[in-house]
Design a protein around this motif. Structure first.
Motif, mmCIF file in Angstrom:
data_model
loop_
_atom_site.group_PDB
_atom_site.id
_atom_site.type_symbol
_atom_site.label_atom_id
_atom_site.label_comp_id
_atom_site.label_asym_id
_atom_site.label_seq_id
_atom_site.Cartn_x
_atom_site.Cartn_y
_atom_site.Cartn_z
ATOM 1 N N THR A 1 37.942 54.401 45.068
ATOM 2 C CA THR A 1 37.755 53.151 45.794
ATOM 3 C C THR A 1 38.596 51.991 45.246
ATOM 4 O O THR A 1 39.384 51.392 45.972
ATOM 5 N N GLU A 45 41.068 51.894 43.052
ATOM 6 C CA GLU A 45 42.517 52.140 42.997
ATOM 7 C C GLU A 45 43.131 52.153 44.400
ATOM 8 O O GLU A 45 44.248 51.691 44.601
ATOM 9 N N LEU A 46 42.386 52.659 45.393
ATOM 10 C CA LEU A 46 42.902 52.656 46.759
ATOM 11 C C LEU A 46 42.955 51.228 47.312
ATOM 12 O O LEU A 46 43.856 50.893 48.081
ATOM 13 N N ALA A 62 46.171 49.958 45.804
ATOM 14 C CA ALA A 62 47.352 50.635 46.353
ATOM 15 C C ALA A 62 47.609 50.216 47.801
ATOM 16 O O ALA A 62 48.756 50.023 48.197
#
Lengths: 305, 305
Positions: free
Chosen positions: B172, B174-175, B178
């Motif tokens: 969650t 890190e996305l 990103a």
């Protein structure tokens, strides 16, 4: 109606495809200069347009063809911004929102609108691919038909009797790049390796339907636990994402029968492979379908004008 | 059993939290030097360890405390690599796989194993957070209990009678980074703006359950179609991702009753807000729970030794 023929520019962020077409919709000539709008400054549009169409317009002389443009060149970052036509949409409803413009050389040109949907609480927009969808319409069967355009932002459209009923965009290609380049799961990947078996295992993971946020992290865990060879992890990620996209589209549109896929052969082949696991047939068409769609659009523009 | 007390190092990629604990598990002293393993070279581990524990070991003299380390310092990128203990796991099964090591100064120290699961075709690994989960166990009720550790890689664990039955990691945080930093949806975002209403609308989109690949692209479409103010789109993305994570975890574990959330207050507050929409109560604990978990682990290590 298009007795002087057509000049059609499919002008996106990374490419420009220009077509000279006959009154019957035959492609007489085409060119693909390196001039996507992503790298252009204000003022470049007019000169690139003039260079691309110069010979065709000289040949035509006084018999001026209709000229239409579609794609990101009609966005805020483009030459002339056009509005979005809401779904359901057909060439006539698109033509009604086309924006006429006169070039410095006194040529009248038409900018197509984008396409939007707000059906069922979804929100989505297209600029460009709607012409590929319209181009494919003639070859589709009767009743409800499905068109898929895989890519950075994959599109699925539902078409019936020449009308685009609804569509949905999936961030599949861009998420593939963002996760393998900018998250932990890319660190243990061999980016240039490919593996059909890795791709199929990614499809398995998508179909297990445990959710994408968990499965994305598991790409790394599978490698650490020796359940996925490092050289297969890139293809696995591709399968996970494409499999998830197809699952989302299937749930939204109850897709069955045959899907028409428009795109480059290497990528569409992966979608054919994925759909066949669900018992869905597919037919592949080239991206030049946009020319046929713009021909249909131009007919409606001429009727309006 | 730990009559000389404990020195426990929770040593992750971005932080080091060192604790001096009494025989009863009371924290007597602690320090948090800037020494996450992410920035260390080989050889640094030993000297940082010596500096952090110097005073505590001198004070203890001949009454040498037990010394345990957990977190990414036990990974391949760390000081000593330990294996993964499979779920279900408890302090005793973790202690059975702990790796003893003698420092250059002749101190015996113990590296905890990581934790893995391959239950139901899932694949997942933890290094560090399992100590926070074990630390929370004493305060949990009887029967099946749920622990959530939000963050870059959010973890959900199912615990029963002091045993970690299973867990799942969600990408969650890190996305979120990103996608907002490296995809098209971040281009129209005000990264420093926050909006509770934007977050709640993101939760709505997640709960509509149309699938994440489509909803991610729709963040942009909503803005273009004036359905989402630019200054709310970052919070919307956060709500979409956290809402999707909670939905995935709920489906996997049939979560109900109360969830114990361990993390920093600002982030856990968002999870409390999300869970309350599903009628799930939550209790918040601090990240220093790791010290209590390592105390339990150290007890089992001492029994084994």
């Amino acid at each position: 109606m298009l007795d002087k023929g057509l000049i059609a520019l499919d002008w996106g962020t990374t490419w420009l495809r220009a077509y000279r077409m006959s009154a019957e919709g035959e492609i007489l000539a085409s060119s693909q200069p390196q001039a996507g709008i992503g790298n252009l400054g204000t003022g470049d549009f007019e000169s690139i347009f003039a260079a691309v169409t110069k010979d065709w317009l000289e040949e035509a002389g006084d018999d001026a063809p209709v000229i239409v443009l579609s794609g990101m060149v009609t966005s805020r970052q483009g030459w002339i911004e056009s509005p979005y036509a809401p779904c359901p949409a057909d060439p006539r409803s698109l033509a009604a929102l086309a924006i006429p413009h006169e070039t410095k050389n006194g040529r009248k040109i038409w900018f197509s609108p984008g396409l939007s949907t707000t059906i069922d609480g979804k929100y989505d927009v297209i600029r460009g691919e709607e012409m590929q969808i319209l181009g494919a319409v003639d070859g589709l069967g009767t009743g409800r038909q499905f068109v898929c355009l895989p890519g950075t932002h994959s599109k699925w459209a539902v078409v019936e009797d020449g009308v685009i009923l609804d569509f949905r965009t999936y961030m599949t290609g861009e998420l593939f790049e963002a996760t393998r380049r900018h998250t932990i799961i890319g660190r243990m990947m061999e980016h240039d390796a490919w593996s059909d078996s890795g791709f199929d295992h990614g499809l398995d993971a998508a179909e297990a339907d445990r959710g994408l946020l968990g499965e994305l992290f598991a790409v790394r865990s599978r490698t650490l636990l020796n359940a996925l060879p490092v050289e297969e992890s890139g293809a696995f990620l591709s399968g996970l994402l494409i499999g998830s996209e197809v699952l989302e589209a299937q749930r939204l549109y109850e897709i069955g029968g045959e899907v028409c896929i428009i795109g480059n052969p290497a990528l569409t082949e992966l979608y054919v492979r994925t759909l066949s696991r669900h018992g869905i047939r597919s037919r592949q068409l080239a991206e030049t379908m946009a020319a046929q769609g713009m021909f249909r659009f131009a007919h409606s523009v001429r009727e309006r004008a």
